[in-house]
Motif scaffolding. Structure first.
Motif, PDB file in Angstrom:
ATOM      1  N   SER A  44       0.373   2.826  14.022  1.00 54.07           N
ATOM      2  CA  SER A  44       1.787   2.529  13.823  1.00 54.07           C
ATOM      3  C   SER A  44       2.543   3.831  13.554  1.00 54.07           C
ATOM      4  O   SER A  44       2.111   4.652  12.743  1.00 54.07           O
ATOM      5  N   VAL A  46       5.343   5.080  11.838  1.00 53.99           N
ATOM      6  CA  VAL A  46       6.345   4.899  10.788  1.00 53.99           C
ATOM      7  C   VAL A  46       6.247   6.068   9.813  1.00 53.99           C
ATOM      8  O   VAL A  46       5.274   6.817   9.819  1.00 53.99           O
ATOM      9  N   HIS A  47       7.259   6.205   8.964  1.00 52.10           N
ATOM     10  CA  HIS A  47       7.277   7.304   8.006  1.00 52.10           C
ATOM     11  C   HIS A  47       6.547   6.967   6.718  1.00 52.10           C
ATOM     12  O   HIS A  47       6.238   7.843   5.925  1.00 52.10           O
ATOM     13  N   ARG A  51      -0.544   3.786   5.878  1.00 52.95           N
ATOM     14  CA  ARG A  51      -0.405   2.769   6.925  1.00 52.95           C
ATOM     15  C   ARG A  51      -1.741   2.118   7.256  1.00 52.95           C
ATOM     16  O   ARG A  51      -1.786   0.954   7.654  1.00 52.95           O
ATOM     17  N   GLU A  81       9.631  -0.680   7.077  1.00 53.00           N
ATOM     18  CA  GLU A  81       9.954  -0.077   8.375  1.00 53.00           C
ATOM     19  C   GLU A  81       9.053  -0.645   9.468  1.00 53.00           C
ATOM     20  O   GLU A  81       7.826  -0.596   9.374  1.00 53.00           O
ATOM     21  N   PRO A  83       7.636  -0.369  13.277  1.00 56.72           N
ATOM     22  CA  PRO A  83       7.483   0.713  14.254  1.00 56.72           C
ATOM     23  C   PRO A  83       8.190   0.395  15.566  1.00 56.72           C
ATOM     24  O   PRO A  83       8.168  -0.748  16.024  1.00 56.72           O
TER      25      PRO A  83
END
Length: 408
Positions: A44, A46-47, A51, A81, A83
């Motif tokens: 994924s 994402v920031h 994860r 968030e 992705p």
């Protein structure tokens, strides 16, 4: 501004840091045209951290398994968030994993090389597990080898790791970065190194010096709300808050003073923007008019903002054009609301037009003509309030915000 892993890997590959064969996945069906061999790992993009623990990293042996895993990851929010992109990457058999980083240490105002023989750690709290080398003068391979030696490496492995550190530092300087991190740097049975995951943090003040970074930042802006934009773009003399009154000013002092007055008057300041300086994403020179136009659009797009308070004090370039921008903004909003009413065709279920109020404080004789112009404009719209006294402007903005809230 932190880049996503797939963007980091692209940079690593271009500068010569070893990375695995990989492919960007924008939709699960992209896996039917996968160019890398199975087995793969899907990640994924994402920031948010951790994860893997959240389920954002899956392994797949076949195309069917990969598509099912991708569908699951695309619908999995991590720290809020979702992705928009996944990274498909070949699997790698590692016998050992290290941590490497190049970071800007603001305490000594110098880049620092960091290394550890233990992966998946935080450089800010690693303590004795981390060794470091301060780059005190112009960089040379000596600094990279010194770090590898302090990590206890020898022979071929020392050369391989120090070579990666050299490339990391080259990228660090080339892109004006605050952080380049490889976590982990994997070592296989033949002592070959591979960057399995990486992190890059861009210095926001350097964005406009690099067109590719400006494009990345512009893409982020297009996908996020205005409050999120401020968080991403950071310190450009803007303040991100979550109140109802958005503030625009022409100096850091005037913006902060306005913020304090709003708070003292019982109001809740929202996003506050100083228009004296350019946006971080501007790659070309901008005028005050440009920044005012953009600032109004940012605040108007923020659903939490109920009133916009403008405080302009002292000399402003292009004062006539600034007047035009404000007038156009107010008139454009009103025309849009009218068109919404027309499209509703008089239905009883239609929502009443809700024009965002604009309170403008203009101080100084150079704004006399502007105040006269706005006085005439007020006969056509009730969305604009123009005053010369800041306390009065703040009082009106706070009252309007409370009135709007009570109507809702």
């Amino acid at each position: 501004m932190d880049l996503l892993e797939y963007q980091v890997k692209e940079w690593f590959g271009k500068i010569g840091i070893p990375v695995l064969p990989s492919q960007r996945i924008d939709h699960p069906t992209d896996l039917k045209r996968l160019k890398i061999r199975f087995p793969i790992v899907l990640k994924s993009q994402v920031h948010g951290a951790e994860r893997a623990k959240a389920g954002g990293v899956r392994f797949a042996e076949t195309t069917i398994d990969a598509i099912a895993a991708a569908q699951s990851i695309f619908n999995l929010p991590i720290w809020g968030e979702l992705p928009e992109v996944l990274l498909a990457e070949s699997q790698y058999d590692a016998k050992q994993e290290f941590y490497l980083a190049v970071v800007l240490d603001t305490a000594v105002c110098r880049p620092v090389l960091l290394g550890s023989k233990e992966a998946n750690i935080d450089w800010e709290s690693a303590g004795e597990k981390m060794v470091h080398v301060v780059v005190e003068q112009e960089f040379s391979p000596f600094y990279a080898r010194r770090l590898a030696l302090k990590m206890g490496l020898q022979g071929t492995l020392m050369q391989s790791v120090s070579s990666v550190v050299e490339k990391m530092y080259e990228l660090f300087v080339q892109k004006d970065l605050d952080l380049v991190e490889i976590n982990p740097l994997a070592i296989n049975a033949a002592d070959q190194v591979m960057a399995l995951n990486g992190k890059v943090r861009v210095n926001e003040r350097a964005i406009k010096r690099h067109p590719d970074l400006a494009q990345i930042a512009a893409n982020i802006i297009s996908r996020h709300t205005s409050t999120e934009i401020n968080g991403i773009l950071g310190d450009w003399d803007g303040v991100e808050m979550h109140g109802k009154i958005g503030i625009l000013g022409n100096g850091a002092g005037s913006v902060m003073a306005t913020l304090d007055l709003v708070s003292n008057a019982g109001g809740k300041p929202g996003v506050c923007l100083n228009l004296r300086h350019a946006f971080l994403t501007d790659t070309a020179p901008t005028t005050f008019r440009d920044r005012l136009d953009i600032g109004l659009k940012i605040l108007n797009a923020d659903k939490s903002i109920q009133v916009i308070l403008i405080n302009f004090l002292g000399s402003i370039p292009q004062s006539e054009e600034v007047t035009e921008v404000i007038a156009k903004f107010v008139q454009q909003d009103k025309s849009e609301l009218k068109s919404q009413v027309v499209r509703s065709n008089g239905s009883k279920s239609r929502r009443e037009p809700n024009l965002l109020p604009l309170v403008v404080r203009l101080a100084g004789s150079e704004f006399n003509a502007a105040r006269e112009y706005f006085a005439e404009l007020k006969t056509h719209t009730d969305a604009l309030i123009v005053v010369e006294n800041l306390d009065e402007a703040v009082d009106k903005a706070v009252r309007l915000a409370k009135l709007t809230a009570s109507k809702k």
